[in-house]
Design an enzyme around this catalytic site. Structure first.
Site, short mmCIF file in Angstrom:
data_model
loop_
_atom_site.label_atom_id
_atom_site.label_comp_id
_atom_site.label_asym_id
_atom_site.label_seq_id
_atom_site.Cartn_x
_atom_site.Cartn_y
_atom_site.Cartn_z
N ASP A 1 17.31 -5.28 -67.21
CA ASP A 1 17.14 -6.31 -68.24
C ASP A 1 18.46 -6.49 -68.98
O ASP A 1 18.96 -5.55 -69.59
CB ASP A 1 16.02 -5.87 -69.19
CG ASP A 1 15.55 -6.98 -70.10
OD1 ASP A 1 14.38 -6.95 -70.50
OD2 ASP A 1 16.34 -7.88 -70.42
N ASP B 1 16.91 -13.14 -66.88
CA ASP B 1 17.65 -11.95 -67.30
C ASP B 1 17.01 -10.66 -66.83
O ASP B 1 17.39 -9.58 -67.27
CB ASP B 1 17.77 -11.92 -68.82
CG ASP B 1 16.49 -11.43 -69.47
OD1 ASP B 1 15.43 -11.88 -69.04
OD2 ASP B 1 16.57 -10.60 -70.37
N GLU B 2 15.99 -10.73 -65.97
CA GLU B 2 15.19 -9.56 -65.68
C GLU B 2 14.83 -9.49 -64.20
O GLU B 2 14.43 -10.48 -63.61
CB GLU B 2 13.91 -9.68 -66.50
CG GLU B 2 13.25 -8.38 -66.85
CD GLU B 2 12.04 -8.61 -67.76
OE1 GLU B 2 12.18 -9.32 -68.78
OE2 GLU B 2 10.97 -8.11 -67.42
#
Length: 377
Positions: free
Chosen positions: A9, A104-105
DNA sequence: AGAAAGCGTCTCCCCCAA
DNA sequence: CTAGTTGGGGGAGACGCT
């Protein structure tokens, strides 16, 4: 037996990118988003801003009160996507088993016992090559990988295995479990349940009786059992566009014109990604913030701006609105890639078919089995 | 207490057919 | 013949992420 699972993350992603691209922002409270007249909210904020209590989804006016010196930057999605792709490239150099969850993950699967060492290397690589901080949670399942990534932030790595979870997590709020939001937390509180160890005392029957199928999942989670596999090829399920007006609008002609605009934007993105849609929904928010959606599945595939707007307009008019509106939006769903009639020319169509055939063969027999001779490709 | 974007996915509920 | 079961599709809203 599967390997170790990592949840990677990127820390305060949008805000970190802004600080990267504008070095004068480094070390300062940065808010991304938040514009839009006086009706904006915080999309993301740097850790310096969080120190003042600023959070994602907070109204900008509130954030400004907490942190008047914060620097507000507009969202630059193209740039974030560009960097996100570079991060994924780095992940791919470590493992092919990647589930992209969001910009973002991502979940990664690596060899059993390799989680911590690989995670450490990934963090170093992303920092060195892109100057971005990524926090990583390591475990044997997705749930604990996700939870431990939150414990690892900012800019850290944490491994947490099921056998240690009751001891480590027992005192935390039930809210640390993904999927337990304000509603579920309130419901649990009505039984006097606040933290993980309290919740974990209940038997499976209790969960089933009170929360149905979701309850059984929650029972498994709170016992740190999670068998969900990585979904390596997630396909998008809907495409939407919505807008909040800087001032409420009641003029029907104006609203229809905006609906038309939004339909065109959705139509463009639909065709660009090669999808057709079975369902179209409109979304409407009133000044008091009550929000409704209305949808239609007309029985033929939607892909032209004209068809999209036609359905959107029908749905809008069926509502017989009298109050002004704060927001209006258009979303298509039930996306379909197989049955599409191409909008491309005959030549482009053949080009596409050829590409498809080559892709299929290479998928089946390994990359490089066949290639085009010259021309495109 | 007051203020609340723009994505997207998930889940619940209903209806219908087998 | 009727009632219950299951599975799929559609619709609406809750929820989660930056």
């Amino acid at each position: 037996m599967r390997g170790d699972i990592l949840l990677c993350d990127l820390d305060a992603f949008y805000a970190s990118v802004e600080q990267l691209d504008h070095p004068e922002l480094k070390g300062k409270p940065v808010i991304v988003g938040g514009l839009h007249g006086n009706r904006g909210v915080v999309a993301a904020c740097s850790y310096e801003a969080r120190a003042f209590g600023v959070r994602s989804a907070m109204p900008t006016v509130v954030a400004k009160k907490l942190c008047p010196q914060a620097i507000i930057r507009p969202v630059n999605m193209k740039r974030y996507q560009e960097l996100s792709a570079k991060v994924l490239n780095i992940y791919e150099s470590f493992t092919p088993l990647i589930e992209v969850v969001s910009i973002d993950e991502a979940y990664l699967e690596v060899g059993k016992g390799r989680g911590v060492i690989t995670g450490t290397e990934i963090r170093k690589a992303v920092q060195k090559e892109l100057s971005l901080a990524v926090s990583i949670g390591v475990s044997s399942n997705k749930l604990l990988a996700k939870i431990s990534s939150n414990l690892a932030k900012p800019n850290g790595l944490k491994a947490l295995w099921p056998k240690d979870a009751p001891q480590v997590l027992g005192g935390y709020s039930v809210r640390i479990i993904p999927g337990v939001g304000p509603k579920t937390a309130d419901f649990l509180k009505s039984f006097g349940i606040d933290n993980i160890s309290e919740l974990s005392k209940y038997p499976i029957g209790w969960f089933r009786n009170h929360l149905g199928a979701r309850g059984i999942e929650l029972f498994n989670y709170v016992n740190w059992v999670d068998e969900r596999p990585l979904e390596l090829n997630r396909e998008q399920k809907s495409i939407g566009r919505e807008i909040t007006f800087t001032e409420d609008i009641s003029d029907k002609e104006k609203l229809l014109a905006i609906l038309n605009e939004l339909s065109q934007e959705v139509g463009y993105r639909l065709r660009k990604t090669g999808f057709k849609a079975k369902t179209l929904s409109i979304k409407i928010r009133f000044p008091d913030f009550t929000t409704i959606t209305r949808s239609k599945t007309p029985g033929y595939l939607l892909y032209t701006d004209g068809d999209l707007f036609k359905i959107a307009k029908t749905l809008f008019e069926e509502l017989k609105l009298v109050k002004p509106l704060r927001l209006i939006g258009v979303t298509v769903s039930n996306l379909d890639k197989e049955l599409q009639l191409s909008l491309f020319t005959e030549e482009e169509k053949n080009e596409d078919k050829l590409a498809e055939v080559i892709d299929r063969i290479n998928e089946k027999f390994g990359n490089g089995t066949i290639k085009r001779c010259g021309g495109k490709g």
